[in-house]
Design an enzyme around this catalytic site. Sequence first.
Site, short mmCIF file in Angstrom:
data_model
loop_
_atom_site.label_atom_id
_atom_site.label_comp_id
_atom_site.label_asym_id
_atom_site.label_seq_id
_atom_site.Cartn_x
_atom_site.Cartn_y
_atom_site.Cartn_z
N TYR A 61 1.15 -1.08 -0.07
CA TYR A 61 0.06 -0.19 -0.16
C TYR A 61 0.97 1.25 -0.03
CZ TYR A 61 -4.23 2.51 1.86
OH TYR A 61 -5.35 3.31 1.97
N HIS B 29 -2.52 7.47 -3.27
CA HIS B 29 -3.69 6.48 -3.23
C HIS B 29 -4.08 6.39 -1.83
CE1 HIS B 29 -5.90 2.88 -3.72
NE2 HIS B 29 -5.29 2.36 -2.97
N ARG C 21 -12.42 7.71 5.83
CA ARG C 21 -12.39 8.61 7.03
C ARG C 21 -12.62 9.94 6.68
NH1 ARG C 21 -8.79 4.70 6.92
NH2 ARG C 21 -7.02 6.06 6.64
N GLU D 191 -6.87 -2.36 -9.35
CA GLU D 191 -5.83 -1.57 -8.76
C GLU D 191 -4.63 -1.79 -9.61
OE1 GLU D 191 -6.85 -1.44 -3.97
OE2 GLU D 191 -5.41 -2.78 -4.71
N GLU E 243 -0.99 -1.67 -10.70
CA GLU E 243 -0.06 -2.00 -9.74
C GLU E 243 1.26 -2.28 -10.46
OE1 GLU E 243 -0.51 -4.14 -6.06
OE2 GLU E 243 -2.62 -3.55 -6.14
N ARG F 10 -14.94 -3.68 -3.94
CA ARG F 10 -14.92 -2.86 -2.62
C ARG F 10 -16.28 -3.00 -1.70
NH1 ARG F 10 -9.85 -0.98 -3.09
NH2 ARG F 10 -9.43 0.01 -5.18
N TYR G 169 -13.29 -6.05 5.97
CA TYR G 169 -11.92 -6.06 6.26
C TYR G 169 -11.45 -5.50 7.61
CZ TYR G 169 -11.96 -0.61 6.33
OH TYR G 169 -11.96 0.62 6.71
N LYS H 214 -10.54 -9.41 -2.19
CA LYS H 214 -9.11 -9.24 -2.78
C LYS H 214 -9.01 -10.83 -3.43
CE LYS H 214 -7.71 -5.01 -2.09
NZ LYS H 214 -7.27 -4.06 -3.15
N THR I 142 -6.15 -11.90 -9.17
CA THR I 142 -4.95 -11.14 -9.20
C THR I 142 -4.38 -11.28 -10.44
OG1 THR I 142 -4.47 -10.51 -6.87
CG2 THR I 142 -2.85 -10.06 -8.63
N THR J 10 -1.91 0.17 -5.20
CA THR J 10 -2.37 0.99 -6.34
C THR J 10 -1.48 2.19 -6.41
OG1 THR J 10 -4.60 0.57 -5.48
CG2 THR J 10 -4.05 2.40 -7.03
N GLU K 54 -11.05 5.71 -6.66
CA GLU K 54 -10.51 7.13 -6.64
C GLU K 54 -10.99 7.83 -7.70
OE1 GLU K 54 -6.01 7.14 -5.59
OE2 GLU K 54 -6.54 5.12 -6.10
#
Length: 393
Positions: free
Chosen positions: A112, A117, A126, A182, A184, A220, A227, A236, A240, A327, A341
């Site tokens: 992360y 991100h 939050r 994501e 990556e 999501r 989570y 997740k 992948t 990400t 995002e």
Amino acid sequence: MTGTLRIEVAGDALFGLDNLPYGVFAPEGGGEFRVGVRFGDSVVDLAVLLDDSTFARPTLNAFLAQGPARWREVRDRVRERLGGDIPTAAAHAVDAVRLRLPVAIGDYVDFYASIDHATNLGRLLRPDGEPLLPNWRHLPVGYHGRAGTVVVSGTEIVRPRGQRRTPSGTPEFGPSQRLDIEAELGFVVGVGSELGRPIPVDDFAAHVFGVALVNDWSARDIQGWEYQPLGPFLGKSFATSMSAWVTPLAALEQARVPLPGQEPEPLPYLRERESWGLDLDLAVHWNGELVASPPYRRMYWSPAQMLAHMTVNGASTQPGDLYASGTISGPEREQRGSFMELSWGGSEPIDVGGTKRTFLEDGDEVAISATAPGPGGGRIGLGEVRGRILPAR
């Protein structure tokens, strides 16, 4: 087939002699999978080119385990051979082969590491608090992923099912309605490490062979319910995607840049003598339309720091292990590497082919590509990672 040929590749090609990514292929008409390199629009069979049985195998793992001196030797030999005539039997058109996952992955860790991100998601999740949690600037946050569901680019992705939060507080079960991507960068371990022996941050290049683009698909709504407190799980682990091509670190020397800056200074085990920041430009296409251009050069934590942190408790690694950056995003909207995002949690739809969109629908296809600086002001390409969404089963 006998005889020789010369593969002509333009000097400004994304897959020229300065690149030479590794993959595992088989001829479209049949035959065993084996190791090759991408050169222009061709795949070159290394077992034939070099007369070396190490490459007559269905994964890169045996070669990766041989270490940096061997990696350099093979790269030098391949570059020399491809500068002249090669056996006709060694060359295959890239569109006439089948590609598979290039490594057997024993462990997969996802980090992360992008401050842009992490800040964006913090503001979304939050809104009344600090976007970054207290630990974020002190260590590369990560989680253990599911190695068994890492799939090669082009594999179709079935929409996952799971529990989702409802306004009543009672969960419901069903297909994810907020399926996301994501964008990556993945790092492929070559030389492993023993249990109980951490890898020092400056030993990164002695252990990591190369990089590959990764799409860590994310549900999501499933993730948001499950989570806390232990982190990602079913949101997740369903899939992948990884590129079929691994670009060796040796091809990225011109891409190395300093990290943007870390405040406060990391603890000693995370302090690099020479930074492993990388100047890569990604492109995210949604149903063929460019929707984002994330810049890897802004990543806060380097891959060397990720590897050092991943093993500082004594965890071991082995050839073929994969860890990913998390990400990749930048400060501008068009630089965001996830649709969470880009659409700001679904509140700001994105125009995709004249249609307002937020998250992935069945039939959608996402392709992520990237380029990096090469010698003489040129560019090299990283093999794309692509996937199309199928309906839930």
